[in-house]
Design an enzyme around this catalytic site. Sequence first.
Site, PDB file in Angstrom:
ATOM      1  N   SER A 204      12.615 -12.294 -37.335  1.00  0.00           N
ATOM      2  CA  SER A 204      11.668 -11.306 -36.701  1.00  0.00           C
ATOM      3  C   SER A 204      10.377 -10.852 -37.265  1.00  0.00           C
ATOM      4  O   SER A 204       9.546 -10.060 -36.647  1.00  0.00           O
ATOM      5  CB  SER A 204      12.444 -10.162 -36.096  1.00  0.00           C
ATOM      6  OG  SER A 204      13.122 -10.672 -35.103  1.00  0.00           O
TER       7      SER A 204
ATOM      8  N   LYS B 139       7.028  -0.278 -36.018  1.00  0.00           N
ATOM      9  CA  LYS B 139       7.830  -0.801 -35.086  1.00  0.00           C
ATOM     10  C   LYS B 139       8.953   0.546 -34.462  1.00  0.00           C
ATOM     11  O   LYS B 139       9.267   1.053 -35.467  1.00  0.00           O
ATOM     12  CB  LYS B 139       8.893  -1.987 -35.791  1.00  0.00           C
ATOM     13  CG  LYS B 139       9.630  -2.926 -34.896  1.00  0.00           C
ATOM     14  CD  LYS B 139      10.259  -4.037 -35.729  1.00  0.00           C
ATOM     15  CE  LYS B 139      11.233  -4.755 -34.754  1.00  0.00           C
ATOM     16  NZ  LYS B 139      11.724  -5.724 -35.567  1.00  0.00           N
TER      17      LYS B 139
ATOM     18  N   SER C 183      11.506 -10.565 -33.214  1.00  0.00           N
ATOM     19  CA  SER C 183      11.380  -9.228 -32.458  1.00  0.00           C
ATOM     20  C   SER C 183      10.340  -8.538 -32.677  1.00  0.00           C
ATOM     21  O   SER C 183       9.902  -7.639 -31.855  1.00  0.00           O
ATOM     22  CB  SER C 183      12.777  -8.642 -32.625  1.00  0.00           C
ATOM     23  OG  SER C 183      12.945  -8.022 -34.015  1.00  0.00           O
TER      24      SER C 183
HETATM   25  N1  GLN Z   1      15.546 -14.168 -32.870  1.00  0.00           N
HETATM   26  C1  GLN Z   1      16.696 -13.566 -33.806  1.00  0.00           C
HETATM   27  C2  GLN Z   1      17.704 -12.863 -32.940  1.00  0.00           C
HETATM   28  O1  GLN Z   1      17.202 -12.620 -31.710  1.00  0.00           O
HETATM   29  C3  GLN Z   1      16.044 -12.924 -34.881  1.00  0.00           C
HETATM   30  C4  GLN Z   1      15.992 -11.244 -34.591  1.00  0.00           C
HETATM   31  C5  GLN Z   1      15.519 -10.396 -35.792  1.00  0.00           C
HETATM   32  O2  GLN Z   1      15.240 -10.937 -36.918  1.00  0.00           O
HETATM   33  N2  GLN Z   1      15.578  -9.143 -35.691  1.00  0.00           N
HETATM   34  O3  GLN Z   1      18.800 -12.570 -33.424  1.00  0.00           O
END
Ligand code: GLN
Length: 482
Positions: free
Chosen positions: A184, A52, A160
């Site tokens: 995410s 990532k 994400s």
């Molecule tokens: N959807 C969540 C956010 O936008 C999760 C993000 C994450 O876990 N990095 O904050």
Amino acid sequence: DAYLSAIERANPALNAYVAVTDDKARGMAKISDAKLAKGEGGSLEGIPLGIKDLFGTEGIHTQACSHVLDGFKPRYESTVTANLWSDGAVMLGKLNMDEFAMGSSNETSYYGPVVNPWRRSRLDTVVMPTTHQGDGGFVSAGGTRTARTLDNAQLVPGGSSGGSASAVSAFLCAGATATDTGGSIRQPAAFTGTVGIKPTYGRCSRWGIVAFASSLDQAGPIARDVRDAAILLKSMASVDPKDTTSVDRPVPDYEAAIGKPVKGMKVGIPREYRVDGMPEEIEALWQKGIAWLRDAGAEIVDISLPHTKYALPAYYIVAPAEASSNLARYDGVRYGLRVPGKDIVDMYEKTRAAGFGREVKRRIMIGTYVLSAGYYDAYYLQAQKVRNLIKRDFETVFAAGVDVILTPATPSAAFGIADEDMAADPVKMYLNDIFTVTVNMAGLPGIAVPAGLDAKGLPLGLQLIGRPFDEETLFQTAHVIE
Ligand code: GLN
């Protein structure tokens, strides 16, 4: 070579990789080959992985998929990736993600959306031709039949870590690193039929990973099955003097937990996760998971986690608050993009205006607001108190003898790219995280495991939540479901 050519073929359509490190991959693979030929090598020798873009990789593209980090190549390697390389893994490239890991659909990336390799299928009534060519020439065969046809609408892979999930699902890497601040790892795993585990806060070092919300961020793997996830997590996890929140506990052999019977295990089913408007197929999936574990000899118990409904609003205060502080460092001086201005303040403003996308700016605004004098007590402090209550809910349930908690991973299957409802209302997008954020708020480990398909043939996932540092029970239980 097989993975690199698969990437070359499929990446233009999926947009999962933002940088492919072919030379590096071939170089690393050569070293692995030599080691393996001598009967040496680590637990991941020669295994090609995608990383990532949030993980700092020395001398290689690391931009958290943000414009503000244009051209940034760190002079350090994150502890998690360094652990993987020292066990022999091979780096294929950097994976797309929501900008600074903010999002649930991988549509906020500066590099454009990632596409889910899965497609919806439709049951269509097809009118059969009135004639078709039989053995003896044209014969009449009127009537109708049903056929499955593919719907070509592109779906999101979740976010994400959408690039990680899409790449693993499409066989563009054998496994991938990911991070989970509020779902995410688990939500994209559920949307792509892969396995994703967010370990206990402190299990993996956060050092060298671009920070989003430091008290919630955790690294973990996305893999094709539970065993691969166990092997990858074993390599990624470590205590690290460079991250004081990493925890000094031996890393167990997670793989050894797989295949152990779940007979007699107490599985909690939290009633508060039965949310309004949840599609019937998610409820049905949950019931199926319950039945599988019961059939395997587990004891199913109803539990209550009474503060669940406050988790999402509290998360969307805590996470932006920490993000607004962490993102203050992108000032056009130290990293990446610089847009010249008439003086230094003008330069800061122009750089940040051009460098951050809409969602990131929204988070900075919310975060700055809830941390400002006069609002700090009402919002931020209140959210921290709620966070404690959520944590205590879990502690109570585990103290009562529950070994693991089973919930759906997401309230729906993957949705379409550029979904109008979600684009119009960010809160609708935030609702995707309803089942996953509690786990981050409480610092607990959680795994998403594929458990079936919806009526349109899309993967659906279940989530298992465990005691702190009891990832073994998650692997053990998830293997019964997968
Ligand atoms: N959807 C969540 C956010 O936008 C999760 C993000 C994450 O876990 N990095 O904050």
